[in-house]
Design a protein around this motif. Structure first.
Motif, PDB file in Angstrom:
ATOM      1  N   UNK A 173      24.767 -71.590  -3.786  1.00 11.95           N
ATOM      2  CA  UNK A 173      23.530 -71.092  -4.873  1.00 11.95           C
ATOM      3  C   UNK A 173      22.661 -70.969  -4.344  1.00 11.95           C
TER       4      UNK A 173
ATOM      5  N   UNK B 151      30.226 -66.152  -8.956  1.00 13.58           N
ATOM      6  CA  UNK B 151      29.528 -67.063  -9.967  1.00 13.58           C
ATOM      7  C   UNK B 151      28.174 -66.843  -9.331  1.00 13.58           C
ATOM      8  N   UNK B 152      28.103 -68.053  -8.270  1.00  8.84           N
ATOM      9  CA  UNK B 152      27.002 -68.646  -7.596  1.00  8.84           C
ATOM     10  C   UNK B 152      25.965 -67.931  -8.126  1.00  8.84           C
TER      11      UNK B 152
ATOM     12  N   UNK C 258      24.923 -67.037 -11.781  1.00 10.78           N
ATOM     13  CA  UNK C 258      24.371 -68.411 -12.160  1.00 10.78           C
ATOM     14  C   UNK C 258      23.337 -68.868 -11.548  1.00 10.78           C
TER      15      UNK C 258
ATOM     16  N   UNK D 289      31.191 -62.257 -13.425  1.00  4.38           N
ATOM     17  CA  UNK D 289      32.409 -63.073 -13.000  1.00  4.38           C
ATOM     18  C   UNK D 289      33.230 -64.421 -13.860  1.00  4.38           C
TER      19      UNK D 289
ATOM     20  N   UNK E 108      29.889 -64.435 -16.763  1.00  9.97           N
ATOM     21  CA  UNK E 108      30.127 -64.842 -15.748  1.00  9.97           C
ATOM     22  C   UNK E 108      31.068 -65.660 -16.465  1.00  9.97           C
TER      23      UNK E 108
ATOM     24  N   UNK F 189      30.475 -72.470 -12.164  1.00 16.99           N
ATOM     25  CA  UNK F 189      31.691 -72.884 -10.955  1.00 16.99           C
ATOM     26  C   UNK F 189      31.940 -74.138 -11.607  1.00 16.99           C
TER      27      UNK F 189
END
Lengths: 254, 254
Positions: free
Chosen positions: A60, A91-92, A95, B127, B245, B248
């Motif tokens: 991240x 995904x990071x 996020x 994602x 997404x 994680x």
């Protein structure tokens, strides 16, 4: 839209040949390349391109750094081994966007897919993912054991072929043994198991075994583990090796 | 080993740019290209290469034809959309080998992975496969409804993100409605659902909705369906669209 641009690029399992043409073009267009050191180091740079390698394993933080560079007007490529969307950088990044600077939502962002480890491993073995399968990350710093056990139990009850990413945990070295102990209570002893390390790279190593005999301590962070369904089988090859595949039909007499 | 050679080659979701360098090289080396007509037709052939296009949808017949050509000494490439190992030609070839001419086991066979539809769709959405997921073919000529229902139920109990291939069945047009009826009994109404048709091709169309409002009749054989886990979420983009997404981490407060 801001002037900045962010491409999240899948490098595939290792060799350049397993990258897509689109991924390579995205790397070529970038002014700045961001990623975990070993991935960034294997890229050959064009004049003027800036490498932002990091030995920081916190994805991240890398994502935020890349988003800030893009916000500043750079054309950034965030590189990821395998496919960026499968337990990797994509995904990071999203996020970070959800939690971070609202201006990041205006950036022009593209994800370029790559050959994920499960596809490279399956190709080497034959066609073990030829029928329904479940893909599970065993990284327990991102979910508690209860969540992993719930997923494993459901995947076994559904008789899915299973692919496990991130099987080795420094923080909890016995986790992979717990995984196999759980599976041995749920699936037949002759279920096909493969440990595939660094597939398509020079140090590739594949161990084909079954659930009763599998020694999960051989798995490291470069290992992908495949566990068959009740129908996954092997075929003896003329050269003494085996092909592994899962038939396309299920529960229908062949 | 016999002189013949068989490569099973993943073309990716459509455009040449989403093929790997390795897959393209394997096509260039082949003397004979075997595949379903629309896939073979989109290849540009080198002088002397022979095209064996087929309108026959029976994959195992194509597999046998390719194996016989290789046994005769040809350098054959069997082409497959997406990744050949995911509900595509690779399993058909190994099924043919297991049941067929014992000399086929001596052939030199290689599988070249490709970008499977789920990876291309996930890349376009953001994602959504960033956390554990299950991949299910809904083709009911290859498995009975009971087997499909068992898999769907297990995937819902495990709270996996789900990707469905082959959602439309001519033989049983109501199957996809049965799938959604089952899922509505198992998952929350606001679960994210995406219907992604022909992703990366000129006629690409993506419909982002939720489980309560999804109309599965829009799915055809070129559609991949994604159904989120309880944690899959969307982020509003500056341009009015959304990123989708799956975080994680799971079951850990963020």
């Amino acid at each position: 839209m801001s002037a900045g641009h962010l491409a999240i690029v899948g490098l595939g399992p290792g060799p350049h040949d397993l990258m897509t043409f689109e991924a390579e073009a995205a790397l070529r267009r970038a002014t700045d390349l961001v990623g975990y050191g070993p991935y960034v180091d294997r890229l050959s740079l064009a004049p003027g391109q800036i490498r932002h390698g990091s030995d920081n394993r916190v994805e991240i933080d890398r994502a935020r750094h890349a988003l800030d560079l893009a916000l500043g007007g750079a054309r950034v490529a965030v590189v990821s081994g395998g496919d960026p969307g499968v337990f990797a950088m994509a995904a990071a990044v999203f996020e970070a966007i959800e939690q971070g600077d609202p201006r990041w939502r205006d950036l022009d962002i593209e994800v370029h897919p790559g050959i994920s480890a499960m596809l490279a491993v399956a190709a080497r073995l034959g066609a073990p993912l030829g029928h329904d399968f479940a893909v599970i990350s065993l990284s327990d710093n991102l979910k508690p054991w209860a969540a992993i056990a719930k997923r494993l139990t459901a995947a076994a009850e559904g008789d899915f072929v299973m692919a496990f990413y991130n099987p080795a945990s420094k923080a909890r070295p016995y986790l992979i043994h717990d995984v196999f102990e759980l599976l041995r209570g749920l699936k037949a002893p002759d279920t096909i198991v493969a440990f595939a390390r660094a597939v398509s790279r020079p140090d590739e190593k594949i161990e084909l075994t079954n659930l009763a005999e599998a020694d999960p301590s051989i798995a490291d962070m470069s290992t992908l583990i495949l566990v068959g369904s009740s129908e996954t089988r092997r075929i003896a090859r003329g050269d003494g090796g085996y092909w592994v595949y899962s038939p396309r039909s299920y529960g229908i007499a062949r």
